[in-house]
Write a protein that holds these residues in place. Structure first.
Motif, short mmCIF file in Angstrom:
data_model
loop_
_atom_site.label_atom_id
_atom_site.label_comp_id
_atom_site.label_asym_id
_atom_site.label_seq_id
_atom_site.Cartn_x
_atom_site.Cartn_y
_atom_site.Cartn_z
N ARG A 204 0.83 -1.20 0.00
CA ARG A 204 0.00 0.00 0.00
C ARG A 204 0.87 1.26 0.00
O ARG A 204 0.57 2.24 -0.68
CB ARG A 204 -0.92 -0.01 1.22
N LEU A 205 1.96 1.23 0.76
CA LEU A 205 2.89 2.36 0.77
C LEU A 205 3.45 2.62 -0.62
O LEU A 205 3.51 3.77 -1.08
CB LEU A 205 4.02 2.08 1.76
N ARG B 211 0.74 4.23 -2.77
CA ARG B 211 0.42 5.61 -2.41
C ARG B 211 1.54 6.58 -2.75
O ARG B 211 1.29 7.75 -3.04
CB ARG B 211 0.07 5.68 -0.92
N LYS C 200 2.63 9.55 6.61
CA LYS C 200 1.23 9.85 6.25
C LYS C 200 0.66 8.73 5.40
O LYS C 200 -0.47 8.29 5.61
CB LYS C 200 1.18 11.18 5.50
N ALA C 201 1.43 8.25 4.45
CA ALA C 201 0.96 7.17 3.58
C ALA C 201 0.69 5.89 4.38
O ALA C 201 -0.22 5.12 4.07
CB ALA C 201 1.97 6.90 2.47
N GLU D 22 -2.81 6.34 6.74
CA GLU D 22 -4.14 6.56 6.15
C GLU D 22 -4.88 5.24 5.90
O GLU D 22 -4.25 4.22 5.67
CB GLU D 22 -4.00 7.34 4.84
#
Length: 237
Positions: A145-146, A149, A233-234, A237
């Motif tokens: 996911r990182l 993003r 932040k990534a 979330e």
């Protein structure tokens, strides 16, 4: 020797040993490297405690201020594949729970990166270009996911030490891990990365604390300082 020099010397010695017996496989390498490191630490720092991946932990170390945290062979699988270079030796000293000195040897690369002579970070990558070091075989959902993003490029490789040092060396910009590690997986890499000026933390931004009763320390973020806010932040979330 001071603690920084000792960490570097022992990581280098263990790496040379491992190179010389590589044909015997990872299990033998783990045992012999562990024996070398514990023997040398007993001789050089007899008053200090030791936590090693390859030796029993009786828990007495938690009462000590100074604890050496070692991984005699980080990346046993990669070590067992003769063509691979992405394995390491970790030697670190934690003082009151914080990494105080450390070295990561990359024996197949002929390198020992350590806090006594912190590596100089290469220039930052061009804007919009982010490279994430991740597991070549089992990257976690959070890391995938990182990557998505950040719009990052994947840099697959083996051991934790190799991935962390890829950021130090400028081969990658971010190394994030979730899904399970122990203190010996990260203490030395974190010591070296922090000394070089990189951001180091848990995935939620909290500090990495060592020499706890349970050495399980499942997640980690090492990245270039200018990317820390973006990466955290990534991940949140």
């Amino acid at each position: 020797m001071d603690d920084h020099t000792l960490a570097a010397t022992l990581a280098g010695e263990a790496g040379e040993l491992l190179l010389g017996i590589r044909e015997l496989g990872g299990a033998v390498g783990d045992r012999r490297s562990d024996s070398l490191l514990l023997g040398r630490l007993a001789a050089e720092r007899p008053a200090d405690a030791v936590l090693s991946e390859e030796s029993p932990d009786d828990g007495d170390r938690v009462r000590e201020s100074r604890v050496w945290i070692v991984d005699p062979l980080d990346g046993t699988r990669e070590y067992g594949e003769p063509a691979r270079k992405d394995w390491a030796v970790h030697v670190a000293l934690a003082v009151d729970g914080k990494p105080a000195a450390g070295a990561v040897a990359l024996p197949a690369e002929g390198l020992v990166l350590h806090t006594g002579r912190p590596p100089v970070l290469p220039p930052p990558p061009p804007p919009g270009t982010v490279r994430v070091a991740l597991s070549r075989s089992r990257p976690s959902f959070e890391v995938r996911r990182l990557v998505a993003r950040l719009g990052a490029t994947e840099v697959p490789m083996g051991s934790a030490g190799a991935k962390a040092m890829a950021v130090v060396r400028g081969i990658a910009d971010v190394y994030a891990h979730s899904g399970g590690q122990y203190e010996w997986d990260s203490c030395a890499p974190v010591a070296v990365a922090a000394a070089a000026g990189l951001h180091v933390s848990r995935l939620d931004g909290s500090p990495l604390i060592y020499n706890r009763p349970d050495p399980y320390l499942p997640d980690l973020l090492i990245c270039r300082p200018e990317l820390a806010e973006l990466a955290l932040k990534a991940l949140s979330e």
